[in-house]
Design an enzyme around this catalytic site. Structure first.
Site, short mmCIF file in Angstrom:
data_model
loop_
_atom_site.label_atom_id
_atom_site.label_comp_id
_atom_site.label_asym_id
_atom_site.label_seq_id
_atom_site.Cartn_x
_atom_site.Cartn_y
_atom_site.Cartn_z
N ASN A 8 0.88 -1.17 0.00
CA ASN A 8 0.00 0.00 0.00
C ASN A 8 0.91 1.22 0.00
OD1 ASN A 8 -1.86 1.99 0.49
ND2 ASN A 8 -2.64 1.13 2.39
N LYS A 15 3.49 0.96 2.95
CA LYS A 15 3.13 -0.04 3.96
C LYS A 15 3.12 -1.40 3.26
CE LYS A 15 0.18 3.12 6.50
NZ LYS A 15 -1.16 3.65 6.58
N ARG A 92 -2.66 -2.09 -3.31
CA ARG A 92 -3.82 -1.23 -3.20
C ARG A 92 -3.66 -0.12 -4.24
NH1 ARG A 92 -5.84 1.52 2.23
NH2 ARG A 92 -7.87 2.08 1.47
N HIS A 180 -12.69 3.59 -0.20
CA HIS A 180 -12.66 2.65 0.94
C HIS A 180 -13.33 1.33 0.58
CE1 HIS A 180 -12.32 6.38 3.71
NE2 HIS A 180 -11.13 5.81 3.64
N ARG A 240 -9.43 16.62 5.68
CA ARG A 240 -10.26 16.94 4.50
C ARG A 240 -11.64 17.39 4.98
NH1 ARG A 240 -9.48 11.18 1.82
NH2 ARG A 240 -8.00 10.75 3.47
N ARG A 284 -7.86 11.34 18.99
CA ARG A 284 -7.47 11.14 20.40
C ARG A 284 -7.10 12.47 21.05
NH1 ARG A 284 -3.75 6.28 18.54
NH2 ARG A 284 -3.55 7.84 16.93
N ASN A 331 -12.07 2.16 17.88
CA ASN A 331 -11.41 2.46 19.16
C ASN A 331 -12.06 3.51 20.05
OD1 ASN A 331 -9.00 0.75 18.85
ND2 ASN A 331 -8.62 2.05 17.06
N GLU A 378 -8.21 -4.40 5.25
CA GLU A 378 -8.09 -4.21 3.80
C GLU A 378 -6.96 -5.05 3.22
OE1 GLU A 378 -8.13 -0.36 5.39
OE2 GLU A 378 -9.12 0.50 3.64
P1 ADP Z 1 -5.99 5.56 8.22
O1 ADP Z 1 -5.85 4.08 7.98
O2 ADP Z 1 -7.00 6.24 7.34
O3 ADP Z 1 -4.71 6.30 8.36
P2 ADP Z 1 -7.01 4.75 10.79
O4 ADP Z 1 -8.12 3.84 10.42
O5 ADP Z 1 -5.77 4.15 11.33
O6 ADP Z 1 -6.67 5.75 9.62
O7 ADP Z 1 -7.58 5.80 11.86
C1 ADP Z 1 -6.82 6.85 12.34
C2 ADP Z 1 -7.70 7.68 13.24
O8 ADP Z 1 -8.16 6.85 14.31
C3 ADP Z 1 -7.00 8.88 13.89
O9 ADP Z 1 -7.84 10.01 13.83
C4 ADP Z 1 -6.84 8.45 15.33
O10 ADP Z 1 -6.89 9.55 16.18
C5 ADP Z 1 -8.08 7.60 15.50
N1 ADP Z 1 -7.95 6.72 16.67
C6 ADP Z 1 -7.14 5.66 16.85
N2 ADP Z 1 -7.29 5.16 18.09
C7 ADP Z 1 -8.20 5.94 18.72
C8 ADP Z 1 -8.80 5.96 20.02
N3 ADP Z 1 -8.47 5.08 20.95
N4 ADP Z 1 -9.70 6.94 20.31
C9 ADP Z 1 -10.05 7.85 19.37
N5 ADP Z 1 -9.53 7.88 18.15
C10 ADP Z 1 -8.63 6.94 17.80
#
Ligand code: ADP
Length: 403
Positions: A8, A15, A92, A180, A240, A284, A331, A378
């Site tokens: 990816n 990745k 991907r 997605h 975005r 977070r 999460n 994915e």
């Molecule tokens: P991508 O794959 O699009 O980079 P992810 O699916 O890994 O994104 O999601 C990243 C987002 O998830 C970030 O905004 C991060 O703050 C949020 N995130 C991860 N863990 C937590 C948590 N415990 N509480 C709130 N938000 C979380």
């Protein structure tokens, strides 16, 4: 042991994951890694199946200045230190344009086709194609498969696929593609195992990560999505804006004197949770902040998810289940609780205890709409598609490996 490599590639990171092919064609994740900081502060990090660190190594910026260079370093590390010689590579690829509704085995003709879509996804498509080209040059016999973020949504009917603009632009590719798709495809297949009856019904899936979108599934197929021509539309995201009146873009150009590339940078990197809070794109950090602007950004995020759920429920003409997935969806119990609150009028009611422990089913017994949390995968989806195409190849020879 035979392995599949999943790649990816983005603008500054690659990745990768390695899956071994087990008896009966089952796939087992062996390695998960990435090189980030390409061209600035490159670093290769990887973990094994149990999460143990396998490597954490920094490189000079000149050593890894491009995506193909990163791919070469990761490939060399996999070969020399883990004796991994994949039988195929799955990639991907963000855009499959109007033509590709499923993954494809790559050859020079396919690459030329996919290059036509660079203009539709200028920030992603060139980086997705770069490692495909470099692997094809270095290992011409190694089968490679392109898996598209758009493909799963090609089941959309004409109404969901169009904008109200002159038809010539539609034929040129200005359509509501949706993204997605690999995540939604994974969730649709996982739902068949988790809740087979519901998988046959009308389901809204909320993929809430740094990129965020929602998809309406009917009988496991995508019928509508919040994203459209690009991954900018729909829900607000980390950086975005989500849905935005095109008049704002005109204002930025005519009144603020912004160039096309300035607007592009602004829309992809400066808006969303980051723009609205003025603090961070990371949910977070916003949840931990006492700043009223952080609260506004979270409130807006939740509100827009609720609005879009209404839109997708209308597209489905009803709703049988709601699913959360991706970083925030998997999460953040707080965001989930607030979103379910927004879905009350549709019949969803939360079980706070189950939600707090991140259970699979987080709605209360008796909730008219069951609400699930299903972690997305994915990469597994890409590995499965790659294996399946590898086995369907006319000249399939499972023993074929690269040196
Ligand atoms: P991508 O794959 O699009 O980079 P992810 O699916 O890994 O994104 O999601 C990243 C987002 O998830 C970030 O905004 C991060 O703050 C949020 N995130 C991860 N863990 C937590 C948590 N415990 N509480 C709130 N938000 C979380």
């Amino acid at each position: 042991m035979e392995n599949i490599l999943v790649v990816n590639a983005g603008s500054s990171s690659v990745k990768f994951q390695v899956f071994s092919i087990e008896a009966g064609g089952r796939l087992r994740r062996r390695i998960k890694g990435q090189i980030d900081g390409i061209g600035s502060r490159p670093r290769l990090k990887a973990n094994g199946a149990a999460g143990e660190s396998l490597i954490d190594r920094a490189y000079a910026a000149e050593t890894i200045s491009t995506v193909p260079a990163a791919m070469a370093v990761a490939g060399e590390w996999l070969r020399s230190e883990h004796q991994i010689h994949p039988v195929a590579v799955g990639h991907r690829v963000v855009h499959g344009g109007p033509d590709y509704d499923k993954p494809v085995l790559i050859d020079h003709r396919i690459i030329a086709n996919l290059e036509r879509y660079v203009g539709l996804a200028p920030l992603h498509q060139p980086h997705n194609l770069a490692p495909i080209r470099s692997i094809l040059a270095g290992f011409p016999a190694l089968p490679q498969v392109a898996c598209f973020d758009t493909a799963f949504h090609r089941t959309h009917g004409a109404l969901a696929d169009h904008y109200a603009i002159p038809h010539e632009l539609y034929t040129e590719g200005v359509r509501r593609y949706g993204f997605h798709g690999l995540s939604y495809e994974y969730i649709a297949s996982a739902l068949e195992q988790i809740a087979p009856d519901i998988a046959k019904g009308r389901v809204i899936v909320a993929h809430l990560g740094s990129g965020a979108s929602m998809c309406a599934l009917h009988r496991g197929q995508s019928v509508e999505s919040t994203m459209g021509f690009t991954a900018l539309d729909g829900l607000p995201m980390g950086t975005r804006p989500g849905q935005l009146d095109p008049g704002v873009v005109l204002f930025l150009i005519s009144e603020k004197g912004m160039s096309a590339s300035n607007v592009q940078n602004f829309l992809y990197r400066e808006c969303g949770l980051k723009g609205l809070s003025g603090l961070s794109n990371d949910m977070r950090e916003l949840e931990a902040s006492a700043d009223p602007k952080a609260k506004l950004a979270i409130d807006y995020f939740v509100y827009r998810i609720g609005l879009n759920a209404g839109m997708l429920a209308a597209a489905l003409q009803g709703l049988d289940a709601f699913v959360f997935t991706a970083g925030i969806g998997e999460n953040s119990a707080t965001i989930r609780a607030r979103v379910v609150d927004q879905l009350g009028w549709l019949g969803a009611s939360l079980d706070p205890v189950e939600n707090g422990r991140h259970a699979r089913l987080i709605s209360r017994t008796g909730s008219r709409i069951p609400v699930y949390v299903v972690p997305t995968d994915e990469e597994l989806m890409i590995a499965q598609h790659t294996l399946s195409l590898l086995r369907k190849r006319p000249s399939a020879n499972p023993k074929e490996k690269v040196a």
